[in-house]
Design a protein around this motif. Structure first.
Motif, PDB file in Angstrom:
ATOM      1  N   LEU A 129       0.829  -1.212   0.000  1.00 14.53           N
ATOM      2  CA  LEU A 129       0.000   0.000   0.000  1.00 14.53           C
ATOM      3  C   LEU A 129       0.860   1.258   0.000  1.00 14.53           C
ATOM      4  O   LEU A 129       0.437   2.314   0.475  1.00 14.53           O
ATOM      5  N   GLY A 130       2.101   1.129  -0.520  1.00 11.36           N
ATOM      6  CA  GLY A 130       2.975   2.277  -0.635  1.00 11.36           C
ATOM      7  C   GLY A 130       3.525   2.790   0.675  1.00 11.36           C
ATOM      8  O   GLY A 130       4.084   3.882   0.735  1.00 11.36           O
ATOM      9  N   VAL A 131       3.391   2.007   1.738  1.00  8.05           N
ATOM     10  CA  VAL A 131       3.811   2.486   3.058  1.00  8.05           C
ATOM     11  C   VAL A 131       5.073   1.772   3.528  1.00  8.05           C
ATOM     12  O   VAL A 131       6.126   2.379   3.676  1.00  8.05           O
ATOM     13  N   LYS A 132       4.983   0.474   3.762  1.00  9.18           N
ATOM     14  CA  LYS A 132       6.119  -0.273   4.283  1.00  9.18           C
ATOM     15  C   LYS A 132       6.560  -1.326   3.279  1.00  9.18           C
ATOM     16  O   LYS A 132       5.770  -1.841   2.505  1.00  9.18           O
ATOM     17  N   ASP A 133       7.860  -1.643   3.328  1.00 10.13           N
ATOM     18  CA  ASP A 133       8.350  -2.704   2.463  1.00 10.13           C
ATOM     19  C   ASP A 133       8.015  -4.055   3.075  1.00 10.13           C
ATOM     20  O   ASP A 133       8.020  -4.227   4.295  1.00 10.13           O
ATOM     21  N   ARG A 147       7.137  -7.601   8.766  1.00 12.97           N
ATOM     22  CA  ARG A 147       7.276  -7.334  10.202  1.00 12.97           C
ATOM     23  C   ARG A 147       5.934  -7.601  10.893  1.00 12.97           C
ATOM     24  O   ARG A 147       4.878  -7.364  10.318  1.00 12.97           O
ATOM     25  N   VAL A 148       6.004  -8.077  12.127  1.00 12.26           N
ATOM     26  CA  VAL A 148       4.786  -8.393  12.853  1.00 12.26           C
ATOM     27  C   VAL A 148       3.883  -7.165  12.970  1.00 12.26           C
ATOM     28  O   VAL A 148       4.347  -6.050  13.197  1.00 12.26           O
ATOM     29  N   VAL A 149       2.593  -7.387  12.778  1.00 12.51           N
ATOM     30  CA  VAL A 149       1.602  -6.320  12.859  1.00 12.51           C
ATOM     31  C   VAL A 149       1.183  -6.141  14.315  1.00 12.51           C
ATOM     32  O   VAL A 149       0.786  -7.111  14.977  1.00 12.51           O
ATOM     33  N   THR A 150       1.272  -4.922  14.811  1.00 14.63           N
ATOM     34  CA  THR A 150       0.937  -4.668  16.222  1.00 14.63           C
ATOM     35  C   THR A 150      -0.183  -3.638  16.377  1.00 14.63           C
ATOM     36  O   THR A 150      -0.383  -3.110  17.464  1.00 14.63           O
ATOM     37  N   SER A 151      -0.911  -3.375  15.305  1.00 17.50           N
ATOM     38  CA  SER A 151      -1.941  -2.332  15.342  1.00 17.50           C
ATOM     39  C   SER A 151      -3.199  -2.748  16.097  1.00 17.50           C
ATOM     40  O   SER A 151      -4.037  -1.905  16.428  1.00 17.50           O
ATOM     41  N   LYS A 152      -3.341  -4.050  16.372  1.00 19.43           N
ATOM     42  CA  LYS A 152      -4.508  -4.534  17.116  1.00 19.43           C
ATOM     43  C   LYS A 152      -4.006  -5.238  18.379  1.00 19.43           C
ATOM     44  O   LYS A 152      -3.769  -6.448  18.372  1.00 19.43           O
ATOM     45  N   PRO A 153      -3.866  -4.486  19.481  1.00 16.30           N
ATOM     46  CA  PRO A 153      -3.292  -5.058  20.712  1.00 16.30           C
ATOM     47  C   PRO A 153      -4.018  -6.311  21.199  1.00 16.30           C
ATOM     48  O   PRO A 153      -3.380  -7.199  21.784  1.00 16.30           O
ATOM     49  N   CYS A 175      -0.635 -14.098   5.668  1.00 23.69           N
ATOM     50  CA  CYS A 175       0.735 -13.606   5.589  1.00 23.69           C
ATOM     51  C   CYS A 175       1.590 -14.179   6.715  1.00 23.69           C
ATOM     52  O   CYS A 175       1.073 -14.667   7.721  1.00 23.69           O
ATOM     53  N   ILE A 176       2.895 -14.088   6.515  1.00 24.68           N
ATOM     54  CA  ILE A 176       3.853 -14.583   7.507  1.00 24.68           C
ATOM     55  C   ILE A 176       4.409 -13.388   8.264  1.00 24.68           C
ATOM     56  O   ILE A 176       5.020 -12.493   7.675  1.00 24.68           O
ATOM     57  N   ASN A 177       4.162 -13.342   9.559  1.00 26.42           N
ATOM     58  CA  ASN A 177       4.662 -12.268  10.426  1.00 26.42           C
ATOM     59  C   ASN A 177       5.913 -12.738  11.157  1.00 26.42           C
ATOM     60  O   ASN A 177       5.925 -13.831  11.735  1.00 26.42           O
ATOM     61  N   VAL A 178       6.950 -11.908  11.180  1.00 28.66           N
ATOM     62  CA  VAL A 178       8.162 -12.213  11.939  1.00 28.66           C
ATOM     63  C   VAL A 178       8.532 -10.987  12.773  1.00 28.66           C
ATOM     64  O   VAL A 178       8.059  -9.878  12.498  1.00 28.66           O
ATOM     65  N   PRO A 179       9.375 -11.152  13.793  1.00 35.68           N
ATOM     66  CA  PRO A 179       9.798  -9.991  14.578  1.00 35.68           C
ATOM     67  C   PRO A 179      10.426  -8.922  13.690  1.00 35.68           C
ATOM     68  O   PRO A 179      11.137  -9.234  12.723  1.00 35.68           O
ATOM     69  N   TYR A 183      13.210  -9.235  10.591  1.00 33.74           N
ATOM     70  CA  TYR A 183      12.949  -8.782   9.222  1.00 33.74           C
ATOM     71  C   TYR A 183      14.023  -7.791   8.769  1.00 33.74           C
ATOM     72  O   TYR A 183      14.547  -7.897   7.650  1.00 33.74           O
ATOM     73  N   ASP A 184      14.340  -6.826   9.634  1.00 37.90           N
ATOM     74  CA  ASP A 184      15.256  -5.753   9.248  1.00 37.90           C
ATOM     75  C   ASP A 184      16.713  -6.203   9.139  1.00 37.90           C
ATOM     76  O   ASP A 184      17.481  -5.643   8.349  1.00 37.90           O
ATOM     77  N   THR A 185      17.107  -7.204   9.925  1.00 37.79           N
ATOM     78  CA  THR A 185      18.515  -7.604   9.949  1.00 37.79           C
ATOM     79  C   THR A 185      18.803  -8.894   9.175  1.00 37.79           C
ATOM     80  O   THR A 185      19.969  -9.164   8.854  1.00 37.79           O
ATOM     81  N   VAL A 186      17.778  -9.675   8.861  1.00 42.38           N
ATOM     82  CA  VAL A 186      17.992 -10.943   8.168  1.00 42.38           C
ATOM     83  C   VAL A 186      17.237 -11.006   6.838  1.00 42.38           C
ATOM     84  O   VAL A 186      17.834 -11.217   5.787  1.00 42.38           O
TER      85      VAL A 186
END
Length: 224
Positions: A129-133, A147-153, A175-179, A183-186
């Protein structure tokens, strides 16, 4: 985005043409994936060894997603493990996406339709959606690794990832969520300069039915 999908489709067609040849090219002294002493299931190790020995990844980085264990393994092109992590997966168990699900609004997708499909996918980084990779695994069916979705606590996704149990790792729409750190380092560095292959292991179907080239090799090995 659709250009990315067409490129992935073309690469997938190319793989089908090379699949049987890759299986026949299996060297007599088969190479093995290097898990760097990290534990992994028998199926994960068997598929990783087949990928390295046959060259099925065509010199690209590759990822194995073990749905039964709810874990993600990221490998360098030569089969050395770059990192592994727990993962969150589709809420429903199953190995196939509902036809046309990628075109539907999330609100219309029923719980039993929220599967993470098994298979071999040509994957590339792209924007959601043009926001996050994200790492697009199956663009047509809107399946990505991100990256794991945290918008819904209330979904407690961070806690689910940290839990030692795999029973609470089924929560996503597919989808596959990871920490985020993983995601950022691996994941992201592995795919910055190259597309790659994502292998999602089945949890209902057999490995041979999902990965025909793997089935050819194992059947040939059993015949000797």
């Amino acid at each position: 985005m659709r250009t990315l999908a067409r490129a992935a489709l073309s690469a997938g067609v190319l793989w089908l043409g090379l699949m049987a040849g890759a299986a026949r090219a299996l060297p007599a002294a088969a190479a093995h994936a290097d898990f760097q002493a990290h534990p992994a299931s028998h199926d994960t190790r068997a598929v990783a060894d087949w990928i390295v020995a046959s060259g099925d990844n065509h010199g690209m980085p590759f990822v194995i997603i073990d749905k039964k264990a709810a874990r993600v393994f990221v490998f360098r092109p030569d089969g050395r493990l770059r990192g592994e992590s727990a993962a969150l997966l589709g809420m429903a168990r199953g190995d196939d996406s509902v036809p046309g699900i990628g075109e539907r609004e999330l609100s219309t997708i029923r719980p039993e339709e929220r599967t993470t499909p098994a298979g071999r996918f040509v994957a590339s980084l792209g924007a959601d959606l043009g926001v996050k990779d994200v790492l697009w695994v199956d663009y047509a069916d809107a399946i990505s690794l991100h990256r794991v979705v945290t918008s819904k606590p209330k979904e407690r996704r961070l806690q689910r990832l940290a839990s030692p149990s795999i029973d609470d790792n089924r929560i996503s729409y597919g989808c596959i969520n990871v920490p985020a750190r993983f995601y950022d380092t691996v994941v992201r560095p592995s795919f910055l300069k190259s597309s790659g292959i994502v292998y999602i292991l089945p949890e209902v179907r057999s490995l041979a039915s999902v990965f025909p080239a793997y089935g050819l090799v194992t059947r040939a090995a059993g015949a000797h």
